[in-house]
Design an enzyme around this catalytic site. Structure first.
Site, PDB file in Angstrom:
ATOM      1  N   CYS A 440     -30.442  70.032  78.375  1.00 35.39           N
ATOM      2  CA  CYS A 440     -29.468  69.240  77.607  1.00 35.39           C
ATOM      3  C   CYS A 440     -29.937  67.795  77.502  1.00 35.39           C
ATOM      4  O   CYS A 440     -30.705  67.451  76.625  1.00 35.39           O
ATOM      5  CB  CYS A 440     -28.098  69.311  78.271  1.00 35.39           C
ATOM      6  SG  CYS A 440     -27.312  70.927  78.182  1.00 35.39           S
ATOM      7  N   GLU A 442     -30.776  66.039  80.563  1.00 38.78           N
ATOM      8  CA  GLU A 442     -31.510  65.717  81.769  1.00 38.78           C
ATOM      9  C   GLU A 442     -32.983  65.455  81.442  1.00 38.78           C
ATOM     10  O   GLU A 442     -33.496  65.885  80.412  1.00 38.78           O
ATOM     11  CB  GLU A 442     -31.376  66.837  82.795  1.00 38.78           C
ATOM     12  CG  GLU A 442     -31.755  68.215  82.280  1.00 38.78           C
ATOM     13  CD  GLU A 442     -30.574  68.993  81.722  1.00 38.78           C
ATOM     14  OE1 GLU A 442     -29.741  68.366  81.041  1.00 38.78           O
ATOM     15  OE2 GLU A 442     -30.519  70.203  81.953  1.00 38.78           O
TER      16      GLU A 442
END
Length: 806
Positions: A440, A442
């Site tokens: 996502c 990160e």
């Protein structure tokens, strides 16, 4: 917006339609093969058993070459089908066999024959899976947090880890046989009288087995392509099949020399990583950097045209979309839309040496990847652009043109906050500048980072506050989960709120680490991703797989859910109860227990909603949540993961808000909260404001978010913004959006932002007439999904998000 990026080729259009028409099936081939190999090799060391498992799956699974494709490799017996990975969990599979096709969202279909096959192999896995052992490993004091949904960690013990990108640059340059050679050299040099070296020898033997297995897997496709060419009547297609056979005989065994070879090798290795372990967020890293030399060399030599290269990329994205994953229904609600989070990162900066000045990394392939993703318009890959102040202006404009297409891409991550955060944590300068998005929002260094850069477990912040207010007792179950400071109705000032939060959240943080450690310990003992580990530094050099500490870096984060609800709840309690005294402590507590029922409940709810709200650039509330978040971060810094002191730099925790769709199920299990939210309603997602509570536009939202301790939330600060398509129709508004991005990232220290460009009316119509909106893609959290496959509750959550005016 017309054909700004052009259209798919006719063959890729047909391929895309074919994939959209494919019904997601449950594939049992991998489960059957894995069960047989485990039965036959339970006496083998773990690394050998896992290597033999992968070898046999690659030898025996069905393979095929689609009529329209130029790139080959399949995960399951048919496209969009999801394999079962029995070594991780089987109880939910058997329990839900007859419910897969009846789900509210993320439906899968399975034949009666395959149901029976799974039921037949299930007894072997009873009390013999990662989930079984993971739950058994949790101390009773920690297990209660898991069972009550305060801390959610199901994903950790029902699938592989992943959440990384391997070193694709090195793999493409050297080929897999070079990895085999390195493993053989290390194996032959070991002194096996040292028991530690004996353990390393199993790892090296496993690497040798897996490298040979993947090379043989490529040869299976080469042989199939050659066989198909013998009977192919179309001359052009026969030449294509023969070229596929040539390429697959060469790569990924050996290094790639052309763009076509590099893309095929990249896909096949990425595919095998998915087959080895069903951990999601296996990402491609900085693709525009490591593929660019192959592209430019071919362009210069006139071996390929830009359009031909673009077709290969669109083909790659469609193959990426063929990968699918089935989760238990309880876990599916945390990952609505069957996302795989396969991230591609483009843009950012290049640093040639420690002493050199960084420069913009955008190149012609960056533009081409952007164009190819725009043409394909699928939920995968998850495209991320690395922002920095000197990012190519035309490239940024093209990014906004992709945003206008309305499928939630690209997301933007900021070099201005992420690189300094990495440097502060001990990441080498060259590596920090080479980071990529993983899953996502990160981030990590490709090929040098261990598993689970984020996503270890999900901590429900609003539920934690309610338990703090209830003297450590979970409201719904009535169970005492920890000691509090007394009940809310006895508190005299906001200082009591702070004291209670401090006590509770520190204990809950400690329990998160315990649960994480149980999961990590079991995964290390019972599974090992040999192929994945070999492609990450310094696993071969150290003789350790990733779970044992083989990576150069190993930082991880848990995820905190309901940031905005916590902010608004704290502000409402402080303002209404302890300052204005418009609500008594007992009045508020009774209203929460009664879910704001009746006229009195509604009166109290209106007062709570009128209190200052996060997302409006109001220090009153923004600084309250920062103070509360700082307590969590301070506590989390005390702890280490299971790889600490075993080789990697780091081994510590940091915070993260990339809560995917967890806000919906965690909201469903949370009673009414002091922000005025009713029981069962979704929590706010990521670090985004609560629905309709951000009333002063996107600039105010950006300012509120920037007050969070973003440099400490290295696991990702996820911000979703929603605008209508009409808002981006004019060039003036598109320029305004670019100015907003510059201000958010360069001046305010923002970490991440992404946009949903879709109207409320379109979403409502899609619920009523789904057949008219089959191609509608929305940004759910840090990923995109087809709107029609989402559960009704998740759809409603997206519809209710605030529509911003630029």
């Amino acid at each position: 917006m017309g054909n700004y990026f052009g259209n798919l080729t006719s063959r890729m259009s047909r391929f895309r339609l074919e994939l959209l028409n494919a019904k997601p099936q449950v594939c049992v081939e991998r489960a059957k093969i894995t069960t047989d190999i485990y039965r036959e090799n339970m006496d083998q060391p773990l690394a050998i058993r896992r290597a033999l498992m992968l070898k046999n799956v690659l030898e025996k699974m069905s393979i095929y070459i689609e009529d329209e494709t130029l790139i080959v490799g399949n995960q399951a017996a048919s496209n969009r089908s999801a394999p079962i990975f029995p070594e991780y969990a089987m109880d939910w599979v058997i329990d839900e066999l007859d419910k897969f096709d009846k789900r509210d969202g993320d439906r899968f279909y399975i034949t009666e024959e395959n149901k029976e096959a799974l039921r037949t192999m299930a007894p072997f896995w009873e009390h013999n899976t990662v989930k079984d052992r993971g739950l058994a490993a949790m101390p009773a004091s920690a297990r209660v947090f898991y069972d009550l949904g305060i801390i959610k960690a199901e994903g950790n013990i029902t699938s592989g880890d992943a959440h990384l990108a391997v070193d694709y640059k090195r793999m493409l340059a050297e080929g897999l046989l070079e990895y085999k050679r390195r493993a053989e050299e290390k194996l032959n040099s070991l002194d096996l009288t040292d028991y530690k070296n004996l353990h390393k020898s199993y790892f090296y033997r496993g690497i040798i087995i897996t490298m040979d297995a993947v090379v043989a897997f490529a040869k299976r496709y080469a042989d199939l392509a050659a066989t198909m060419a013998e009977t192919e009547k179309n001359d052009d297609r026969r030449k294509e099949l023969l070229e596929m056979a040539r390429i697959l005989t060469k790569v990924p065994a050996h290094g790639a020399e052309t763009f076509y070879e590099a893309v095929q090798a990249l896909w096949l290795v990425h595919l095998v990583l998915q087959i080895e372990s069903n951990g999601h967020s296996l990402s491609y890293g900085r693709m525009d950097q490591y593929l660019y030399p192959y592209y430019q060399k071919d362009i210069d030599a006139a071996r390929i045209t830009e359009e031909a290269a673009c077709e290969l990329l669109t083909n790659l994205w469609m193959k990426t979309f063929t990968i699918n994953k089935i989760r238990s229904w309880s876990h599916t609600r945390f990952s609505a839309g069957s996302p795989l989070y396969q991230n591609v990162t483009i843009g950012g900066q290049i640093l040639e040496s420690d002493s050199a000045a960084p420069h913009d990394a955008v190149n012609p392939l960056s533009f081409l990847i952007l164009k190819s993703v725009a043409r394909t318009k699928l939920p995968q890959p998850n495209l991320t652009v690395r922002y920095h102040q000197k990012l190519d202006p035309q490239f940024l404009k093209d990014c906004i043109e992709v945003v206008r297409l309305g499928f939630g891409m690209p997301a933007f991550n900021s070099d201005e906050i992420i690189i300094p955060s990495f440097l502060e944590k001990g990441v080498a300068k060259l590596d920090a500048y080479n980071y990529s998005a993983i899953g996502c929002v990160e981030v990590a260094v490709p090929g040098k980072w261990g598993y689970r850069v984020t996503g270890m477990s999900f901590l429900n912040f609003p539920k934690s506050l309610l338990i703090a207010m209830n003297d450590g007792i979970d409201i719904e179950s009535g169970k005492k989960v920890c000691e509090g400071i007394g009940h809310f109705t006895s508190w005299k000032s906001y200082d009591d709120v702070k004291k209670a939060w401090d006590k509770i959240i520190r204990e809950f943080t400690r329990q998160c680490v315990i649960i994480d450690s149980c999961a990590d310990t079991v995964l290390e003992r019972d599974t090992a991703d040999i192929f994945c580990s070999a492609l990450c530094d310094d696993c071969i050099e150290r003789g350790l797989n990733l779970k044992e500490g083989g990576a150069v870096y190993d930082f991880i984060s848990d995820l905190q859910v309901g940031i905005a609800n916590l902010a608004d709840s704290l502000a409402a309690v402080k303002k209404c109860v302890f300052e204005d005294k418009s609500i008594g402590t007992k009045e508020l507590w009774d209203a929460l227990q009664n879910n704001f029922a009746g006229n009195e409940g509604e009166r109290i709810r209106k007062l709570l909603i009128a209190a200052p709200k996060y997302g409006n650039d109001d220090d009153y509330v923004d600084l309250l949540v920062r103070e509360a978040y700082d307590v969590y971060i301070d506590e989390m810094k005390k702890y280490h993961n299971t790889r600490y002191g075993r080789g990697p730099i780091g081994g510590i925790y940091y915070a993260g808000t990339s809560s995917i769709s967890a806000n919906v199920p965690q909201g469903a299990g949370t009673t009414a909260t002091p922000d005025g939210r009713k029981a069962g309603e979704p929590l706010a997602e990521g670090c985004s404001p609560s629905h309709s509570m951000d009333r002063h536009g996107p600039t105010a939202v950006f300012k509120s978010v920037s007050k969070l301790p973003t440099s400490e939330i290295t696991g990702g600060v996820l911000l979703n913004q929603k605008v209508t398509p009409a808002m981006l129709e004019t060039e003036e508004n598109r320029e305004k959006l670019i100015f907003l991005l510059h201000a958010f990232f360069a001046r305010l220290g923002g970490f991440h932002v992404q946009f949903n460009v879709v109207s409320r009316e379109t979403l409502l119509d899609a619920q009523i007439n789904p057949e008219k909106h089959r191609d509608l893609i929305v940004r759910v959290a840090g990923y995109s999904a087809f709107f029609n496959v989402l559960s009704r509750q998740t759809q409603d959550d997206i519809i209710e998000r605030t529509e911003q005016i630029i």
